[in-house]
Design an enzyme around this catalytic site. Structure first.
Site, PDB file in Angstrom:
ATOM      1  N   GLY A  10       0.718  -1.187  -0.120  1.00  0.00           N
ATOM      2  CA  GLY A  10       0.224  -0.009   0.048  1.00  0.00           C
ATOM      3  C   GLY A  10       0.948   1.119   0.041  1.00  0.00           C
ATOM      4  O   GLY A  10       2.085   0.890  -0.175  1.00  0.00           O
ATOM      5  N   GLN A  11       0.246   2.445   0.147  1.00  0.00           N
ATOM      6  CA  GLN A  11       1.013   3.768   0.079  1.00  0.00           C
ATOM      7  C   GLN A  11       1.904   3.663   1.311  1.00  0.00           C
ATOM      8  O   GLN A  11       3.178   4.189   0.804  1.00  0.00           O
ATOM      9  CB  GLN A  11      -0.118   4.823   0.069  1.00  0.00           C
ATOM     10  N   ASP A  37      -1.998 -12.269   5.273  1.00  0.00           N
ATOM     11  CA  ASP A  37      -3.280 -11.785   5.457  1.00  0.00           C
ATOM     12  C   ASP A  37      -3.765 -11.673   7.013  1.00  0.00           C
ATOM     13  O   ASP A  37      -3.859 -12.606   7.679  1.00  0.00           O
ATOM     14  CB  ASP A  37      -4.312 -12.933   4.865  1.00  0.00           C
ATOM     15  N   ILE A  38      -3.928 -10.223   7.347  1.00  0.00           N
ATOM     16  CA  ILE A  38      -4.019 -10.131   8.695  1.00  0.00           C
ATOM     17  C   ILE A  38      -5.303 -10.606   9.213  1.00  0.00           C
ATOM     18  O   ILE A  38      -5.499 -10.689  10.531  1.00  0.00           O
ATOM     19  CB  ILE A  38      -3.985  -8.670   9.072  1.00  0.00           C
ATOM     20  N   ALA A  61      -5.094  -2.262   5.536  1.00  0.00           N
ATOM     21  CA  ALA A  61      -6.378  -1.681   5.688  1.00  0.00           C
ATOM     22  C   ALA A  61      -7.115  -1.742   4.512  1.00  0.00           C
ATOM     23  O   ALA A  61      -6.875  -2.067   3.215  1.00  0.00           O
ATOM     24  CB  ALA A  61      -6.568  -0.141   5.915  1.00  0.00           C
ATOM     25  N   TYR A  62      -8.591  -1.805   4.763  1.00  0.00           N
ATOM     26  CA  TYR A  62      -9.479  -1.616   3.677  1.00  0.00           C
ATOM     27  C   TYR A  62      -9.647  -0.280   3.599  1.00  0.00           C
ATOM     28  O   TYR A  62     -10.361   0.376   4.312  1.00  0.00           O
ATOM     29  CB  TYR A  62     -10.805  -2.551   3.813  1.00  0.00           C
ATOM     30  N   TYR A 126     -16.677   2.671   6.412  1.00  0.00           N
ATOM     31  CA  TYR A 126     -15.036   2.764   6.494  1.00  0.00           C
ATOM     32  C   TYR A 126     -14.568   3.465   8.174  1.00  0.00           C
ATOM     33  O   TYR A 126     -13.860   2.691   8.641  1.00  0.00           O
ATOM     34  CB  TYR A 126     -14.489   3.627   5.451  1.00  0.00           C
ATOM     35  N   LYS A 130     -12.855   1.692  11.126  1.00  0.00           N
ATOM     36  CA  LYS A 130     -11.614   1.954  11.655  1.00  0.00           C
ATOM     37  C   LYS A 130     -11.678   2.202  13.140  1.00  0.00           C
ATOM     38  O   LYS A 130     -10.637   1.926  13.930  1.00  0.00           O
ATOM     39  CB  LYS A 130     -11.082   3.186  10.744  1.00  0.00           C
ATOM     40  N   TRP A 151      -6.158  12.246   4.415  1.00  0.00           N
ATOM     41  CA  TRP A 151      -5.735  12.691   3.136  1.00  0.00           C
ATOM     42  C   TRP A 151      -4.488  12.297   2.646  1.00  0.00           C
ATOM     43  O   TRP A 151      -3.596  13.152   2.259  1.00  0.00           O
ATOM     44  CB  TRP A 151      -5.898  14.011   2.725  1.00  0.00           C
TER      45      TRP A 151
HETATM   46  N1  LIG Z   1      -5.240   6.712   2.063  1.00  0.00           N
HETATM   47  C1  LIG Z   1      -5.936   7.630   2.978  1.00  0.00           C
HETATM   48  O1  LIG Z   1      -6.129   8.850   2.299  1.00  0.00           O
HETATM   49  C2  LIG Z   1      -5.955   7.669   4.463  1.00  0.00           C
HETATM   50  C3  LIG Z   1      -6.345   8.587   5.067  1.00  0.00           C
HETATM   51  C4  LIG Z   1      -6.497   8.540   6.476  1.00  0.00           C
HETATM   52  C5  LIG Z   1      -6.001   7.056   7.096  1.00  0.00           C
HETATM   53  N2  LIG Z   1      -5.561   6.191   6.260  1.00  0.00           N
HETATM   54  C6  LIG Z   1      -5.080   4.873   6.888  1.00  0.00           C
HETATM   55  O2  LIG Z   1      -3.459   4.935   6.478  1.00  0.00           O
HETATM   56  C7  LIG Z   1      -3.384   3.481   6.538  1.00  0.00           C
HETATM   57  C8  LIG Z   1      -2.477   3.305   5.470  1.00  0.00           C
HETATM   58  O3  LIG Z   1      -3.187   3.554   4.414  1.00  0.00           O
HETATM   59  P1  LIG Z   1      -2.928   3.517   2.591  1.00  0.00           P
HETATM   60  O4  LIG Z   1      -3.169   4.778   2.075  1.00  0.00           O
HETATM   61  O5  LIG Z   1      -1.395   3.171   2.664  1.00  0.00           O
HETATM   62  O6  LIG Z   1      -3.658   2.288   2.016  1.00  0.00           O
HETATM   63  P2  LIG Z   1      -3.440   1.311   0.897  1.00  0.00           P
HETATM   64  O7  LIG Z   1      -2.843   2.051  -0.141  1.00  0.00           O
HETATM   65  O8  LIG Z   1      -5.076   1.287   0.619  1.00  0.00           O
HETATM   66  O9  LIG Z   1      -2.968   0.065   1.276  1.00  0.00           O
HETATM   67  C9  LIG Z   1      -3.638  -0.858   2.135  1.00  0.00           C
HETATM   68  C10 LIG Z   1      -2.871  -2.087   1.916  1.00  0.00           C
HETATM   69  O10 LIG Z   1      -3.368  -3.097   2.766  1.00  0.00           O
HETATM   70  C11 LIG Z   1      -3.529  -4.309   2.024  1.00  0.00           C
HETATM   71  N3  LIG Z   1      -4.457  -5.242   2.905  1.00  0.00           N
HETATM   72  C12 LIG Z   1      -5.766  -5.143   2.250  1.00  0.00           C
HETATM   73  N4  LIG Z   1      -6.513  -6.417   3.080  1.00  0.00           N
HETATM   74  C13 LIG Z   1      -5.383  -6.870   3.735  1.00  0.00           C
HETATM   75  C14 LIG Z   1      -5.426  -8.007   4.692  1.00  0.00           C
HETATM   76  N5  LIG Z   1      -6.568  -8.933   4.785  1.00  0.00           N
HETATM   77  N6  LIG Z   1      -4.150  -8.469   5.138  1.00  0.00           N
HETATM   78  C15 LIG Z   1      -3.109  -7.793   4.607  1.00  0.00           C
HETATM   79  N7  LIG Z   1      -3.132  -6.754   4.068  1.00  0.00           N
HETATM   80  C16 LIG Z   1      -4.081  -6.370   3.456  1.00  0.00           C
HETATM   81  C17 LIG Z   1      -3.774  -4.134   0.752  1.00  0.00           C
HETATM   82  O11 LIG Z   1      -3.255  -5.023  -0.115  1.00  0.00           O
HETATM   83  P3  LIG Z   1      -3.732  -5.376  -1.663  1.00  0.00           P
HETATM   84  O12 LIG Z   1      -3.134  -4.040  -2.481  1.00  0.00           O
HETATM   85  O13 LIG Z   1      -3.321  -6.405  -1.985  1.00  0.00           O
HETATM   86  O14 LIG Z   1      -5.372  -5.132  -1.410  1.00  0.00           O
HETATM   87  C18 LIG Z   1      -2.855  -2.705   0.537  1.00  0.00           C
HETATM   88  O15 LIG Z   1      -1.593  -2.831   0.098  1.00  0.00           O
HETATM   89  C19 LIG Z   1      -4.892   2.910   6.528  1.00  0.00           C
HETATM   90  O16 LIG Z   1      -4.941   2.112   7.921  1.00  0.00           O
HETATM   91  C20 LIG Z   1      -5.608   3.601   6.322  1.00  0.00           C
HETATM   92  O17 LIG Z   1      -6.979   3.380   7.006  1.00  0.00           O
HETATM   93  C21 LIG Z   1      -5.349   6.270   4.760  1.00  0.00           C
END
Ligand SMILES: NC(=O)c1ccc[n+]([C@@H]2O[C@H](COP(=O)([O-])OP(=O)(O)OC[C@H]3O[C@@H](n4cnc5c(N)ncnc54)[C@H](OP(=O)(O)O)[C@@H]3O)[C@@H](O)[C@H]2O)c1
Length: 278
Positions: A10-11, A37-38, A61-62, A126, A130, A151
């Site tokens: 993920g990001q 897979d968590i 995360a989802y 969502y 969370k 964001w």
């Molecule tokens: N993005 C935002 O704007 C944002 C804002 C606020 C908070 N956050 C939080 O910041 C954190 C990181 O976000 P991010 O943007 O990096 O998210 P992301 O790019 O969507 O990455 C999430 C990763 O989690 C993986 N994942 C999904 N289901 C899983 C499972 N069952 N077991 C293991 N891995 C799994 C996904 O794998 P796949 O690619 O294989 O599905 C993906 O690589 C998260 O907790 C998110 O809630 C994000």
């Protein structure tokens, strides 16, 4: 120091991989969703017993905010059962858990930045999952840090910045919401902040906010992305009512970062500076 990172594709996961080399005193183990897979407790136990991490950063995360409205069970599994499993194995192996949460735990009706003490009130699936994930961790394992962010953008995965750049290559005009306010977070800044927390060795467990400094609307964010990338496009501000989405978004989700700055001595860049320097 051994750090296990879940959700490494993920990001945040990829941003942590990018900065890992700057921290040679840490041994990182990165696990993507296909490797760990968590939602699978037995798999978590197998990986933890092999790695024996001192810290686990849960970057999994989802995150599909709108899709979560029609897939609540999937969102629950990853955002609640997953953290619950990690808290259980962290307790079993004495691992400190760093879990990432979101500004979407708030309803967005505030008129000043949210502190860690403000009462959450998520409005969509969502945000609700969370928040449940945060609570599940707190109920199981006290040695945890929950870092709420907002964001998030990076060169990796899906995010607003990449979407804007793609749309600008396809269209001559764009309309972007101008009445939702928050703060963009450069995923690399978030990754560095998490490593600073780890390297501090502090046991000041609990909830922390992290984003870049300042605030803007999505329209302001888009405007700055185009300005920095010298893209000429007809960008129109619109109200949320003109851009209906399945999940309701908070109108105001700026996070107060005083606690993380004071506790860990973290200096945070303004969102515009970080966007320019990325
Ligand atoms: N993005 C935002 O704007 C944002 C804002 C606020 C908070 N956050 C939080 O910041 C954190 C990181 O976000 P991010 O943007 O990096 O998210 P992301 O790019 O969507 O990455 C999430 C990763 O989690 C993986 N994942 C999904 N289901 C899983 C499972 N069952 N077991 C293991 N891995 C799994 C996904 O794998 P796949 O690619 O294989 O599905 C993906 O690589 C998260 O907790 C998110 O809630 C994000």
């Amino acid at each position: 120091m051994v750090v296990l990172v879940t959700g490494s594709s993920g990001q945040l996961g990829q941003s942590l991989q990018k900065i890992a080399a700057n921290h040679p005193q840490i041994i990182f183990h990165f696990y993507s969703s296909s490797e760990l897979d968590i939602t699978d407790l037995a798999q978590c136990e197998t990986v933890f017993s092999a790695v024996k991490p001192s810290y686990c950063i849960n970057a999994a995360a989802y995150t599909a905010v709108d899709k979560a409205e029609s897939e609540p069970a999937k969102a629950f599994a990853v955002n609640v059962t997953g953290p619950e499993n990690l808290a259980k194995v962290c307790r079993e192996f004495g691992t400190l858990l760093i879990h990432i949460s979101t500004d979407f735990v708030f309803d967005g009706n505030a008129d000043k930045p949210y502190t860690e003490e403000d009462l959450p009130n998520p409005t969509g699936v969502y945000g609700k999952t969370k928040l449940e994930g945060e609570k599940a961790i707190a109920a199981i394992w006290d040695k945890h840090f929950i870092v709420r962010t907002s964001w998030v953008y990076s060169d990796f995965g899906n995010n607003f910045r990449k979407t804007m750049l793609r749309l600008a290559s396809e269209k001559t005009s764009l309309s972007v919401v101008n009445d939702q306010f928050g703060t963009p977070t450069n995923a690399l800044d978030l990754a560095e902040a998490l490593i600073t927390m780890i390297r501090s060795g502090k046991n000041t467990f609990g909830i922390y906010n992290f984003s870049n400094e300042g605030q803007c609307s999505w329209y302001d964010f888009a405007n700055k992305i185009f300005e920095i990338n010298k893209i000429k496009i007809d960008l129109q501000p619109i109200p949320t009512t003109h851009y209906p989405t399945p999940a309701k978004r908070p109108y105001f989700s700026v996070l107060d970062k005083s606690k993380i700055k004071k506790t860990f001595g973290i200096e945070i860049s303004n969102w515009e500076t970080s966007l320019k320097n990325k």
